[in-house]
Design a protein around this motif. Sequence first.
Motif, PDB file in Angstrom:
ATOM      1  N   ASP A  68       0.838  -1.199   0.000  1.00  0.00           N
ATOM      2  CA  ASP A  68       0.000   0.000   0.000  1.00  0.00           C
ATOM      3  C   ASP A  68       0.875   1.252   0.000  1.00  0.00           C
ATOM      4  O   ASP A  68       0.637   2.196  -0.752  1.00  0.00           O
ATOM      5  N   LYS A  82      -5.609   7.842   0.991  1.00  0.00           N
ATOM      6  CA  LYS A  82      -6.975   7.638   1.467  1.00  0.00           C
ATOM      7  C   LYS A  82      -7.533   6.334   0.909  1.00  0.00           C
ATOM      8  O   LYS A  82      -7.004   5.799  -0.053  1.00  0.00           O
ATOM      9  N   GLY A  83      -8.622   5.878   1.486  1.00  0.00           N
ATOM     10  CA  GLY A  83      -9.321   4.705   0.980  1.00  0.00           C
ATOM     11  C   GLY A  83     -10.219   5.119  -0.175  1.00  0.00           C
ATOM     12  O   GLY A  83      -9.747   5.415  -1.262  1.00  0.00           O
ATOM     13  N   THR A  84     -11.512   5.188   0.078  1.00  0.00           N
ATOM     14  CA  THR A  84     -12.423   5.637  -0.968  1.00  0.00           C
ATOM     15  C   THR A  84     -12.161   7.111  -1.258  1.00  0.00           C
ATOM     16  O   THR A  84     -11.617   7.837  -0.419  1.00  0.00           O
ATOM     17  N   ARG A  85     -12.539   7.540  -2.431  1.00  0.00           N
ATOM     18  CA  ARG A  85     -12.331   8.944  -2.826  1.00  0.00           C
ATOM     19  C   ARG A  85     -13.031   9.839  -1.803  1.00  0.00           C
ATOM     20  O   ARG A  85     -14.249   9.772  -1.631  1.00  0.00           O
ATOM     21  N   ARG A 134      -6.478   6.931  -8.516  1.00  0.00           N
ATOM     22  CA  ARG A 134      -6.778   5.679  -7.825  1.00  0.00           C
ATOM     23  C   ARG A 134      -5.487   4.856  -7.801  1.00  0.00           C
ATOM     24  O   ARG A 134      -4.767   4.793  -8.807  1.00  0.00           O
ATOM     25  N   SER A 147      -3.441   1.265  -7.345  1.00  0.00           N
ATOM     26  CA  SER A 147      -3.582  -0.177  -7.503  1.00  0.00           C
ATOM     27  C   SER A 147      -2.612  -0.849  -6.543  1.00  0.00           C
ATOM     28  O   SER A 147      -1.399  -0.642  -6.635  1.00  0.00           O
ATOM     29  N   THR A 172      -8.359  -5.560  -2.387  1.00  0.00           N
ATOM     30  CA  THR A 172      -9.527  -5.290  -3.225  1.00  0.00           C
ATOM     31  C   THR A 172     -10.182  -3.973  -2.828  1.00  0.00           C
ATOM     32  O   THR A 172     -10.985  -3.441  -3.568  1.00  0.00           O
ATOM     33  N   ALA A 173      -9.826  -3.453  -1.665  1.00  0.00           N
ATOM     34  CA  ALA A 173     -10.397  -2.191  -1.191  1.00  0.00           C
ATOM     35  C   ALA A 173      -9.898  -1.026  -2.049  1.00  0.00           C
ATOM     36  O   ALA A 173      -8.806  -1.080  -2.613  1.00  0.00           O
ATOM     37  N   GLU A 174     -10.709   0.007  -2.129  1.00  0.00           N
ATOM     38  CA  GLU A 174     -10.311   1.208  -2.871  1.00  0.00           C
ATOM     39  C   GLU A 174      -9.185   1.938  -2.151  1.00  0.00           C
ATOM     40  O   GLU A 174      -9.169   2.020  -0.928  1.00  0.00           O
ATOM     41  N   ARG A 175      -8.275   2.488  -2.931  1.00  0.00           N
ATOM     42  CA  ARG A 175      -7.202   3.324  -2.419  1.00  0.00           C
ATOM     43  C   ARG A 175      -7.048   4.492  -3.381  1.00  0.00           C
ATOM     44  O   ARG A 175      -7.063   4.319  -4.597  1.00  0.00           O
ATOM     45  N   HIS A 176      -6.891   5.693  -2.806  1.00  0.00           N
ATOM     46  CA  HIS A 176      -6.691   6.906  -3.605  1.00  0.00           C
ATOM     47  C   HIS A 176      -5.555   7.717  -2.995  1.00  0.00           C
ATOM     48  O   HIS A 176      -5.276   7.624  -1.798  1.00  0.00           O
TER      49      HIS A 176
END
Length: 183
Positions: free
Chosen positions: A31, A143-146, A165, A167, A172-176
């Motif tokens: 991450d 951050k996680g979600t936007r 975003r 990768s 599988t969780a969102e990362r921004h």
Amino acid sequence: AYIALLEKWNRVYNLTAIREPARMVSHHLLDSLAVLPHLDEATPLRLADIGSGGGAPGIPLAIAQPQWQVALVERSRKKASFLRQALAELPLPNVAVVEARVENYDPPVRFDAAISRAYADLAAFAAAAQRLTRTGARWFAMKGTRPVEEIAALPAGVRLIGVPRLSVPGLTAERHLVIMEAA
């Protein structure tokens, strides 16, 4: 070696909610490294990791980019103790631990960039980052979600550069990554 040390200290000091070393690799190490394409890897960089906690993202970034100088800014004594131990056990001459509240830290030389991972909301991070960085510096908030509401609440003195975003292998969780600078 960093993950092994984090896992060992985590048993006593509760540095992270993630207990399994394999999950630490994806959730902390990979991450943290996912931001590298968005930072200037080619030049020596003075980077402040604000609210470093267990050392992510600062330690993985310092390992990946040994030409950078990374300051791990952490107010918690127990977390700063872990960070100092990590520096004693890992070959990281390019890392320094700053045990201080970011509001009270006045670096002798301003940083080229600042980064945070779960430090605070964007407005608070931008205020802290601006105190520690030179004119024209960029600030990177992981951050996680936007964070749509936090972005909308940014003060007038902060310019949003982008929100790519990220990768992260194994997640599988969102990362921004929210990229900002002074307006």
